[in-house]
Design a protein around this motif. Structure first.
Motif, short mmCIF file in Angstrom:
data_model
loop_
_atom_site.label_atom_id
_atom_site.label_comp_id
_atom_site.label_asym_id
_atom_site.label_seq_id
_atom_site.Cartn_x
_atom_site.Cartn_y
_atom_site.Cartn_z
N TRP A 125 -2.84 0.54 24.50
CA TRP A 125 -1.54 0.07 24.99
C TRP A 125 -1.69 -1.24 25.73
CZ3 TRP A 125 3.15 -0.01 23.96
CH2 TRP A 125 4.08 -0.44 24.92
N ALA A 163 6.20 -3.33 28.25
CA ALA A 163 6.83 -2.39 29.17
C ALA A 163 7.86 -3.12 30.02
CB ALA A 163 5.78 -1.73 30.06
N SER A 221 14.55 0.16 34.39
CA SER A 221 13.99 1.30 33.68
C SER A 221 14.74 1.53 32.38
CB SER A 221 14.04 2.56 34.54
OG SER A 221 15.38 2.89 34.85
N ARG A 229 14.87 4.65 28.82
CA ARG A 229 14.26 5.78 28.14
C ARG A 229 13.16 5.33 27.18
NH1 ARG A 229 19.96 8.18 26.26
NH2 ARG A 229 20.43 5.95 26.57
N SER A 230 12.20 6.20 26.95
CA SER A 230 11.12 5.91 26.02
C SER A 230 11.67 5.68 24.62
CB SER A 230 10.13 7.09 25.99
OG SER A 230 9.25 6.97 24.89
N THR A 231 11.08 4.73 23.92
CA THR A 231 11.47 4.48 22.52
C THR A 231 10.28 4.62 21.57
OG1 THR A 231 11.05 2.09 22.68
CG2 THR A 231 13.27 2.87 23.26
N HIS A 232 9.15 5.08 22.10
CA HIS A 232 7.94 5.19 21.28
C HIS A 232 7.28 6.53 21.49
CE1 HIS A 232 3.80 4.22 19.87
NE2 HIS A 232 4.47 3.50 18.99
N THR A 239 4.40 7.32 22.15
CA THR A 239 3.43 7.34 23.24
C THR A 239 4.10 7.57 24.59
OG1 THR A 239 3.60 4.93 23.47
CG2 THR A 239 1.85 5.77 22.03
N GLY A 240 5.44 7.57 24.63
CA GLY A 240 6.17 7.73 25.88
C GLY A 240 6.54 6.43 26.55
N HIS A 241 6.29 5.30 25.90
CA HIS A 241 6.63 4.00 26.46
C HIS A 241 7.96 3.49 25.92
CE1 HIS A 241 2.16 4.06 26.80
NE2 HIS A 241 2.42 3.44 27.95
N LYS A 242 8.58 2.64 26.70
CA LYS A 242 9.72 1.87 26.22
C LYS A 242 9.20 0.53 25.74
CE LYS A 242 14.18 -0.23 27.44
NZ LYS A 242 14.88 0.23 26.20
N HIS A 261 8.66 5.07 16.26
CA HIS A 261 9.66 4.48 17.16
C HIS A 261 10.97 5.23 17.01
CE1 HIS A 261 7.82 0.46 18.35
NE2 HIS A 261 6.98 0.91 17.44
#
Length: 329
Positions: A47, A253, A285, A287-290, A292-295, A318
């Protein structure tokens, strides 16, 4: 590749995987014919690998393919726009994210079920884009910008999807004719994978969109020493106006105290242009879009935002990000 081919035939039919330097090297070697096409990229994904790399200026050196059809009869008062990285390049760790047919179905669902009228796509295969556009029917049009790999010798090779998918790239698909289509000049790796930014105006919908797919640190195989995303983000924001929705897969991020790379974000993001999932003015901030839990996927605009949603498609790593905006006279 000759710059005069930037708009090839003028109107011809036409993820970053948060990947490691090793995978970028494999992509380059495939495009040079040294490795077979197919599932060969390493499964491990880092990441945002910290590194800084040298730059070259990418102008209209990408060939651009545009398709047109008759515009729709009506312009809605509310408009839904989405960004989605389809993970269509199977050899980029996408072999387990669904078939071509599943990805086409998911893209059509965004239009038919979710009411999206403009879709900004990354890692889409040209043939999948054409199939989806044709199945959606009259009035749907697209523009497509291929990914290319630049070699040490300066040779530029388009990235191919596995099988019959055709060329890989980023695209805009819209229920409108597309005008003022342009590739935004951005700084890209001296040696390595070139992604890019493409803008287009959906004339019948009275909106302009700019679709970006940013580089990751470590993408430039020629030099160490410089970050690319800050320049790319400034170019993206610089191409926007009050009628623009801009974003895509930004491979970054959100800015904040826990993100050491917050400095890459231009001042106008989250201020002049608010993000789809941004709540209060001070919020950064989303919501996550991936998976892996990342945006990493974003939609910014100065238009009035009336809705934001994150959609699972079942056909990519995604999620699709959907914004609803009101038209500004």
């Amino acid at each position: 590749m000759n710059n005069l081919r930037a708009v090839r035939d003028h109107f011809r039919t036409a993820r970053s995987r948060s990947g490691s330097v090793r995978r970028e090297e494999q992509i380059m070697r495939r495009c040079a014919g040294k490795l077979p096409m197919g599932p060969g990229a390493p499964s491990h994904r880092k990441w945002l690998v910290p590194a800084v790399y040298a730059l070259v200026l990418l102008g209209l050196s990408h060939p651009l393919h545009v398709t047109r059809a008759a515009p729709p009869d009506a312009v809605p008062g509310q408009l839904r726009i989405a960004t989605w990285n389809m993970c269509g390049v199977r050899q980029w760790n996408c072999e387990d994210t669904g078939t071509r047919a599943a990805k086409i179905r998911a893209l059509k669902r965004l239009a038919v079920i979710d009411g999206v009228r403009v879709v900004m796509l990354q890692e889409v295969c040209a043939e999948d884009l054409a199939d989806a556009r044709n199945e959606l029917g009259e009035g749907w049009n697209s523009t497509f910008l291929p990914y290319v790999v630049q070699s040490v010798e300066g040779r530029r090779t388009e990235v191919r999807c596995a099988g019959a998918g055709g060329t890989a790239g980023l695209a805009v698909l819209a229920l409108s004719s597309l005008t003022r289509v342009s590739v935004v000049p951005t700084r890209q790796p001296a040696v390595g994978l070139h992604r890019g930014v493409v803008c287009a105006t959906a004339a019948a919908l009275a909106v302009r969109v700019c679709n970006a797919h940013l580089s990751l640190p470590g993408n430039d195989r020629a030099h160490g020493g410089r970050e690319l995303r800050d320049d790319q983000l400034h170019s993206l924001v610089g191409a926007a106006d009050e009628h623009t929705v801009l974003g895509g897969d930004l491979n970054s991020a959100p800015p904040g105290s826990g993100n050491k790379d917050s400095w890459i974000w231009p001042y106008d993001t989250y201020r002049t242009y608010r993000e789809c999932d941004q709540g209060a003015a001070v919020s950064r901030s989303g919501r996550s879009t991936h998976s892996t839990g990342h945006k990493v996927d974003y939609l910014f605009t100065a238009l009035p935002r009336t809705h934001c949603s994150v959609r699972g498609t079942g056909a990519s790593d995604h999620l699709a990000l959907v914004i609803q905006v009101g038209r500004r006279a």
